[in-house]
Design a protein around this motif. Structure first.
Motif, PDB file in Angstrom:
ATOM      1  N   ASN A  80       0.911  -1.172   0.014  1.00 19.63           N
ATOM      2  CA  ASN A  80       0.111  -0.022   0.074  1.00 19.63           C
ATOM      3  C   ASN A  80       0.775   1.440   0.087  1.00 19.63           C
ATOM      4  O   ASN A  80       2.041   1.436   0.474  1.00 19.63           O
ATOM      5  N   TYR A  83       0.975   7.334   3.385  1.00 19.19           N
ATOM      6  CA  TYR A  83       2.040   8.128   3.804  1.00 19.19           C
ATOM      7  C   TYR A  83       1.773   8.387   5.115  1.00 19.19           C
ATOM      8  O   TYR A  83       2.841   8.408   6.304  1.00 19.19           O
ATOM      9  N   GLU A  84       0.420   8.521   5.452  1.00 15.99           N
ATOM     10  CA  GLU A  84       0.008   8.947   7.147  1.00 15.99           C
ATOM     11  C   GLU A  84       0.674   7.814   7.977  1.00 15.99           C
ATOM     12  O   GLU A  84       0.825   8.009   9.124  1.00 15.99           O
ATOM     13  N   HIS A 138      -5.803  -0.802 -11.288  1.00 14.31           N
ATOM     14  CA  HIS A 138      -5.247   0.288 -10.464  1.00 14.31           C
ATOM     15  C   HIS A 138      -3.769   0.507 -10.811  1.00 14.31           C
ATOM     16  O   HIS A 138      -3.103  -0.492 -10.726  1.00 14.31           O
ATOM     17  N   LYS A 241      -7.243   8.745   0.390  1.00 18.64           N
ATOM     18  CA  LYS A 241      -8.092   7.843   1.148  1.00 18.64           C
ATOM     19  C   LYS A 241      -8.608   8.430   2.567  1.00 18.64           C
ATOM     20  O   LYS A 241      -8.310   9.551   2.952  1.00 18.64           O
TER      21      LYS A 241
HETATM   22  N1  MTE Z   1      -4.482  10.101   2.273  1.00 14.81           N
HETATM   23  C1  MTE Z   1      -3.662   9.308   1.377  1.00 14.81           C
HETATM   24  N2  MTE Z   1      -4.421   8.893   0.318  1.00 14.81           N
HETATM   25  C2  MTE Z   1      -3.676   8.245  -0.720  1.00 14.81           C
HETATM   26  C3  MTE Z   1      -2.114   8.019  -0.447  1.00 14.81           C
HETATM   27  C4  MTE Z   1      -1.536   8.442   0.869  1.00 14.81           C
HETATM   28  O1  MTE Z   1      -0.371   8.259   0.908  1.00 14.81           O
HETATM   29  N3  MTE Z   1      -2.546   9.175   1.708  1.00 14.81           N
HETATM   30  N4  MTE Z   1      -1.480   7.261  -1.442  1.00 14.81           N
HETATM   31  C5  MTE Z   1      -1.882   7.322  -2.867  1.00 14.81           C
HETATM   32  C6  MTE Z   1      -1.248   6.373  -3.812  1.00 14.81           C
HETATM   33  S1  MTE Z   1       0.087   7.228  -4.215  1.00 14.81           S
HETATM   34  C7  MTE Z   1      -1.720   5.475  -4.147  1.00 14.81           C
HETATM   35  S2  MTE Z   1      -1.086   4.426  -5.428  1.00 14.81           S
HETATM   36  C8  MTE Z   1      -3.026   4.854  -3.703  1.00 14.81           C
HETATM   37  C9  MTE Z   1      -2.697   3.357  -3.364  1.00 14.81           C
HETATM   38  O2  MTE Z   1      -3.763   2.924  -2.759  1.00 14.81           O
HETATM   39  P1  MTE Z   1      -3.959   1.263  -2.163  1.00 14.81           P
HETATM   40  O3  MTE Z   1      -2.794   1.262  -1.205  1.00 14.81           O
HETATM   41  O4  MTE Z   1      -5.273   0.948  -1.715  1.00 14.81           O
HETATM   42  O5  MTE Z   1      -3.431   0.445  -3.514  1.00 14.81           O
HETATM   43  O6  MTE Z   1      -3.740   5.510  -2.450  1.00 14.81           O
HETATM   44  C10 MTE Z   1      -3.501   7.018  -2.799  1.00 14.81           C
HETATM   45  N5  MTE Z   1      -4.425   7.726  -1.617  1.00 14.81           N
END
Ligand code: MTE
Ligand code: MO
Length: 322
Positions: A80, A83-84, A138, A241
């Motif tokens: 995954n 970064y949090e 994805h 996310k």
């Molecule tokens: N809040 C948040 N959302 C995020 C991220 C993040 O670091 N923090 N990373 C992004 C990146 S770079 C990707 S590729 C996807 C990864 O989703 P997954 O872990 O469900 O595959 O989430 C995205 N959304």
């Protein structure tokens, strides 16, 4: 795993096992939160989610796997970017499950709308008419890819619920901000909270999706519980996310990766094999789960969703608006 079933998910052994662990863990965390020690009887040995969250969901026939090879559950939930909860791919699965709570969860919908709302995520799911399953490609900007069977609802349903005013042209989405409990947010690895945005017509495109589940189960914390954006024709970083806020704006919102490195990342972030990242090619992608040598494939324009989205960008130079 190639899913051919047209009806329901046929879960392989490894997935079922992972799910069992998942449900046990959530029950444990939930009870801990309530201050209850051991009380299997309290919940009758059943998932605490029960009928809430709209599960069980059923497949949207327009987004069955077809020829796509669906990535195993264990890989989707252990490799995954979040970064949090750490910079390593294996860190979010560990760190997002050490007491951080994605339930209960309040979502705020505001800005240029006629129907501003502040409500529980399960209430929101009810108001948009429940959830469905969709299998999507994805593709991360780092040149790896998966195929994920998401559960969730069309973002257009949330837009309709909010009832935007004519001056609303964009939709900004924001991740939670809780530096006290989430150590990653005490670093300056990114500019917190994580932000993303779409043009309103992109948000209303049939593909734009809010995921609340994976493989027919509530989405794990590390994948963005309890709700995250999925826009499969764009690089994965657009998929913000653990959203707490949907804000309808007149101006193009900031987005975290463009703020961090404007020379490398833009607002649109449409998957485009012909526009390389300044530091690597975007022509091919490493397929997660397919092995070290076998796993490269050509990247498709708009990640294979050209038919659904190309018309959104008629007047736009995609080399300049990357
Ligand atoms: N809040 C948040 N959302 C995020 C991220 C993040 O670091 N923090 N990373 C992004 C990146 S770079 C990707 S590729 C996807 C990864 O989703 P997954 O872990 O469900 O595959 O989430 C995205 N959304
Ligand atoms: Mo990514």
């Amino acid at each position: 795993m190639l899913i051919r079933s047209k009806k329901d998910w046929e879960l392989p052994e490894s997935v079922v096992t992972a799910e069992d662990r998942y449900r046990r863990r959530n029950r444990r965390d939930f009870l801990k939160h309530l201050g209850v020690g051991t009380a299997g009887a309290l919940l009758g040995g059943h998932s605490l989610f029960g009928a809430s969250g709209g599960f069980p969901s059923s497949a949207n026939p327009a987004y069955l796997p077809g020829d796509l090879k669906v990535t195993p559950y264990d890989l989707i939930t252990s490799y995954n970017n979040f970064y949090e909860f750490g910079l390593g791919k294996d860190e979010p699965k560990v760190n997002a499950n050490m007491g951080w709570m994605s339930e209960p969860w309040t979502v705020e919908i505001g800005g240029q709308v006629r129907n501003p709302l502040k409500l529980d995520v399960n209430e929101l799911i009810k108001k948009v008419g429940g959830i469905e399953q969709r299998v999507y490609r994805h593709r991360c900007v780092e040149a790896w890819s998966m195929v994920v069977p998401w559960d969730g609802f069309a973002l257009s349903k949330l837009v309709a619920l909010a009832d935007p005013k004519p001056e609303a042209k964009f939709l900004q989405m924001t991740t939670f901000f809780d530096p006290k409990n989430v150590p990653g947010q005490r670093t300056n690895n990114l500019d917190w909270p994580y932000l993303e945005g779409l043009r309103l017509d992109e948000a209303n495109n049939e593909l734009s999706f809010i995921a609340t589940g994976i493989y027919g189960r509530p989405i794990p914390n590390q994948n963005g519980a309890p709700l995250r954006l999925v826009v499969p024709w764009k690089y994965g970083f657009k998929g913000v996310k653990s959203i707490v806020k949907f804000d309808f704006t007149t101006r193009q919102p900031r987005n975290t990766w463009q703020v961090m490195a404007p020379q490398e990342y833009g607002f649109y972030a449409n998957v485009n094999p012909k526009v390389d990242h300044p530091r690597w090619s975007q022509a091919t992608e490493r397929v997660i789960g397919s092995g070290f040598f076998a796993g490269k494939q050509d990247t498709l324009m708009f990640n294979g969703y050209e038919k659904q989205v190309a018309s959104l960008y008629g007047g736009l130079d995609l080399r300049r608006n990357y």
